[in-house]
Design a protein around this motif. Structure first.
Motif, PDB file in Angstrom:
ATOM      1  N   ALA A 178       0.624  -1.323   0.051  1.00 24.76           N
ATOM      2  CA  ALA A 178       0.054   0.059   0.232  1.00 24.76           C
ATOM      3  C   ALA A 178       0.650   1.146   0.043  1.00 24.76           C
ATOM      4  N   ALA A 179       2.037   1.065   0.656  1.00 33.13           N
ATOM      5  CA  ALA A 179       2.868   2.202   0.969  1.00 33.13           C
ATOM      6  C   ALA A 179       3.446   2.587  -0.596  1.00 33.13           C
ATOM      7  N   MET A 180       3.656   1.619  -1.564  1.00 33.64           N
ATOM      8  CA  MET A 180       4.229   1.802  -2.777  1.00 33.64           C
ATOM      9  C   MET A 180       3.118   2.296  -3.723  1.00 33.64           C
ATOM     10  N   ALA A 181       1.875   1.842  -3.603  1.00 34.30           N
ATOM     11  CA  ALA A 181       0.648   2.133  -4.552  1.00 34.30           C
ATOM     12  C   ALA A 181       0.067   3.514  -4.329  1.00 34.30           C
ATOM     13  N   ALA A 182      -0.013   4.051  -2.881  1.00 31.57           N
ATOM     14  CA  ALA A 182      -0.693   5.448  -2.874  1.00 31.57           C
ATOM     15  C   ALA A 182       0.044   6.514  -3.477  1.00 31.57           C
ATOM     16  N   PRO A 183       1.345   6.659  -3.287  1.00 28.06           N
ATOM     17  CA  PRO A 183       1.998   7.648  -4.045  1.00 28.06           C
ATOM     18  C   PRO A 183       1.827   7.620  -5.463  1.00 28.06           C
ATOM     19  N   HIS A 184       1.949   6.541  -5.984  1.00 34.12           N
ATOM     20  CA  HIS A 184       1.879   6.402  -7.575  1.00 34.12           C
ATOM     21  C   HIS A 184       0.426   6.889  -8.035  1.00 34.12           C
ATOM     22  N   PHE A 185      -0.650   6.403  -7.142  1.00 34.71           N
ATOM     23  CA  PHE A 185      -1.921   7.267  -7.533  1.00 34.71           C
ATOM     24  C   PHE A 185      -2.220   8.507  -7.121  1.00 34.71           C
ATOM     25  N   ALA A 239      11.121   6.759   8.589  1.00 37.33           N
ATOM     26  CA  ALA A 239      10.508   7.930   7.855  1.00 37.33           C
ATOM     27  C   ALA A 239      11.240   8.055   6.560  1.00 37.33           C
ATOM     28  N   ASP A 240      12.605   7.716   6.368  1.00 36.85           N
ATOM     29  CA  ASP A 240      13.162   7.528   5.057  1.00 36.85           C
ATOM     30  C   ASP A 240      12.636   6.793   4.259  1.00 36.85           C
ATOM     31  N   LYS A 241      12.241   5.590   4.744  1.00 42.23           N
ATOM     32  CA  LYS A 241      11.527   4.552   3.824  1.00 42.23           C
ATOM     33  C   LYS A 241      10.244   4.887   3.082  1.00 42.23           C
ATOM     34  N   TYR A 242       9.302   5.754   3.845  1.00 44.15           N
ATOM     35  CA  TYR A 242       8.244   6.352   3.473  1.00 44.15           C
ATOM     36  C   TYR A 242       8.500   7.380   2.527  1.00 44.15           C
ATOM     37  N   LYS A 243       9.557   8.118   2.838  1.00 43.28           N
ATOM     38  CA  LYS A 243      10.010   9.197   1.838  1.00 43.28           C
ATOM     39  C   LYS A 243      10.462   8.806   0.525  1.00 43.28           C
ATOM     40  N   VAL A 267       5.904  13.162   4.516  1.00 42.05           N
ATOM     41  CA  VAL A 267       6.424  12.651   6.032  1.00 42.05           C
ATOM     42  C   VAL A 267       6.413  13.723   6.864  1.00 42.05           C
ATOM     43  N   ILE A 268       5.685  13.632   8.077  1.00 43.99           N
ATOM     44  CA  ILE A 268       5.743  14.491   9.053  1.00 43.99           C
ATOM     45  C   ILE A 268       6.129  13.888  10.356  1.00 43.99           C
ATOM     46  N   THR A 269       6.985  14.271  11.034  1.00 39.24           N
ATOM     47  CA  THR A 269       7.394  13.626  12.427  1.00 39.24           C
ATOM     48  C   THR A 269       7.061  14.272  13.371  1.00 39.24           C
ATOM     49  N   ILE A 323      -3.372  19.540   9.868  1.00 41.56           N
ATOM     50  CA  ILE A 323      -3.506  20.658   8.721  1.00 41.56           C
ATOM     51  C   ILE A 323      -2.410  20.762   7.594  1.00 41.56           C
ATOM     52  N   GLN A 324      -1.150  20.311   7.701  1.00 40.13           N
ATOM     53  CA  GLN A 324      -0.166  20.313   6.657  1.00 40.13           C
ATOM     54  C   GLN A 324      -0.552  19.035   6.001  1.00 40.13           C
ATOM     55  N   ALA A 325      -1.102  17.994   6.265  1.00 42.51           N
ATOM     56  CA  ALA A 325      -1.792  16.847   5.646  1.00 42.51           C
ATOM     57  C   ALA A 325      -2.837  17.292   4.708  1.00 42.51           C
ATOM     58  N   LYS A 326      -3.556  18.008   5.175  1.00 49.27           N
ATOM     59  CA  LYS A 326      -4.867  18.552   3.959  1.00 49.27           C
ATOM     60  C   LYS A 326      -4.133  19.378   3.137  1.00 49.27           C
ATOM     61  N   GLN A 327      -3.092  20.218   3.425  1.00 56.07           N
ATOM     62  CA  GLN A 327      -2.639  21.264   2.305  1.00 56.07           C
ATOM     63  C   GLN A 327      -1.755  20.570   1.328  1.00 56.07           C
ATOM     64  N   CYS A 328      -1.245  19.412   1.758  1.00 52.97           N
ATOM     65  CA  CYS A 328      -0.192  18.610   0.753  1.00 52.97           C
ATOM     66  C   CYS A 328      -1.104  18.009  -0.714  1.00 52.97           C
ATOM     67  N   LYS A 329      -0.400  18.380  -1.534  1.00 57.21           N
ATOM     68  CA  LYS A 329      -1.071  18.114  -2.785  1.00 57.21           C
ATOM     69  C   LYS A 329      -0.176  16.829  -3.728  1.00 57.21           C
ATOM     70  N   ASP A 330      -0.851  16.028  -4.417  1.00 57.17           N
ATOM     71  CA  ASP A 330      -0.241  14.942  -5.272  1.00 57.17           C
ATOM     72  C   ASP A 330       0.428  13.789  -4.512  1.00 57.17           C
ATOM     73  N   LYS A 331       0.495  14.070  -3.299  1.00 58.61           N
ATOM     74  CA  LYS A 331       0.968  12.819  -2.620  1.00 58.61           C
ATOM     75  C   LYS A 331       0.407  12.475  -1.224  1.00 58.61           C
ATOM     76  N   PRO A 332       0.367  11.217  -0.812  1.00 53.31           N
ATOM     77  CA  PRO A 332      -0.269  11.061   0.823  1.00 53.31           C
ATOM     78  C   PRO A 332       0.638  11.378   1.625  1.00 53.31           C
ATOM     79  N   THR A 333       0.004  11.808   2.692  1.00 54.67           N
ATOM     80  CA  THR A 333       0.841  11.875   3.867  1.00 54.67           C
ATOM     81  C   THR A 333       0.923  10.941   5.146  1.00 54.67           C
ATOM     82  N   ILE A 334       1.977  10.788   5.727  1.00 57.62           N
ATOM     83  CA  ILE A 334       2.179   9.839   6.787  1.00 57.62           C
ATOM     84  C   ILE A 334       2.622  11.048   8.207  1.00 57.62           C
ATOM     85  N   ILE A 335       1.775  10.780   9.201  1.00 51.68           N
ATOM     86  CA  ILE A 335       2.190  11.398  10.308  1.00 51.68           C
ATOM     87  C   ILE A 335       2.870  10.452  11.264  1.00 51.68           C
ATOM     88  N   ILE A 336       4.193  10.421  11.536  1.00 51.84           N
ATOM     89  CA  ILE A 336       4.747   9.476  12.346  1.00 51.84           C
ATOM     90  C   ILE A 336       4.858  10.115  13.603  1.00 51.84           C
TER      91      ILE A 336
END
Length: 273
Positions: A158-165, A195-199, A205-207, A221-234
């Protein structure tokens, strides 16, 4: 809702967790307590969810991928008036809607997916997010995962697919408390540098400190503002947060407190508010 109000709710949610687990005689306090701030801020400040109409077409979705920490989700939903707080006392009882893992067939408001087996919540979330993108809907999807759960291979598919789409409507939250049922995550199967793996897969990536409401709030808030890629909050958290004898103790991953221990835990939670 402002930070002082959120802190008051967090205290009550932690007390609810202890009370329901003591009454149930089984369950998972450690990861439930470490996730409190993450869920309280999400539900009170960010997720589009109406307790009076939990299946609204425009709702955001929340998936508790680490389903064993359902006490924290039940407590938050009860305090949002999804159901009566008295029902929390039925946790893990026969016939209860509050099973030991979220059960969608119990028709409990706020439970979208039955979860329990670790590793597939992110895949489900990515699928829902992809569907929303295809339909040009503005719904968002939030998925809470555990750190031990990152050892599951399906997480990384899933971590690979989400950014692809380009699923910028998907926000994963990693409750990184460093412990799983058998001990320290780093000793059992080290997931770092997570964190580096998800990047590397293309995530935003937000830690953060997962117990700091200001940081948690800003991350959503930052996650909502990010465009064209999924966000993970670590979120760096403490297993068993708020209870001295549970904090950073793997043994409290999956056992309930006795009546005396529950009384001590609740007193500590009250004193530290």
């Amino acid at each position: 809702m402002d930070i002082p109000e959120l802190k008051k709710i967090a205290v009550e949610v932690r007390k609810d967790i202890i009370k329901m687990l003591e009454l149930a005689g089984s369950g998972h306090p450690g990861g439930s307590l470490s996730s409190v701030e993450l869920l309280v801020d999400l539900y009170y400040n960010h997720i589009n969810f109406n307790p009076k109409n939990p299946k609204a077409q425009d709702r955001d979705y929340f998936i508790l991928s680490k389903g064993h920490v359902c006490p924290v989700l039940y407590a938050v939903l009860a305090r949002l008036d999804c159901f009566c707080c008295d029902e929390l006392c039925t946790l893990r009882k026969a016939g209860s809607r509050l099973q030991g893992h979220p059960a969608a067939d119990k028709h409990l408001p706020g439970i979208e997916i039955s979860t329990g087996s670790l590793g597939y919540g992110l895949s489900i979330g990515a699928g829902i997010a992809k569907g929303m993108k295809t339909l040009k809907q503005n719904n968002r999807v939030y998925v809470l995962m555990g750190d031990g759960e990152q050892q599951e291979g399906s997480v990384w598919e899933a971590a690979m697919a989400a950014p692809h789409f380009k699923l910028d409507n998907l926000c994963a939250i990693l409750d990184y408390n460093g412990l799983q049922i058998d001990g320290q995550v780093k000793d059992i199967l080290n997931i770092d540098p997570v964190a580096d793996k998800y990047k590397a897969f293309g995530w935003n990536v937000i830690t953060i400190d997962g117990h700091n409401f200001e940081q948690v709030d800003n991350a959503y808030i930052q996650a909502k503002q990010c465009k064209d890629k999924p966000t993970i909050i670590i979120a760096k958290t403490v297993k068993g947060k708020g209870v001295s004898f549970m904090e950073n103790v793997a043994d409290w991953h999956g056992k309930a407190p006795s009546k005396q221990q529950a009384e001590q835990a609740i007193a500590e939670i009250e004193n530290n508010k």
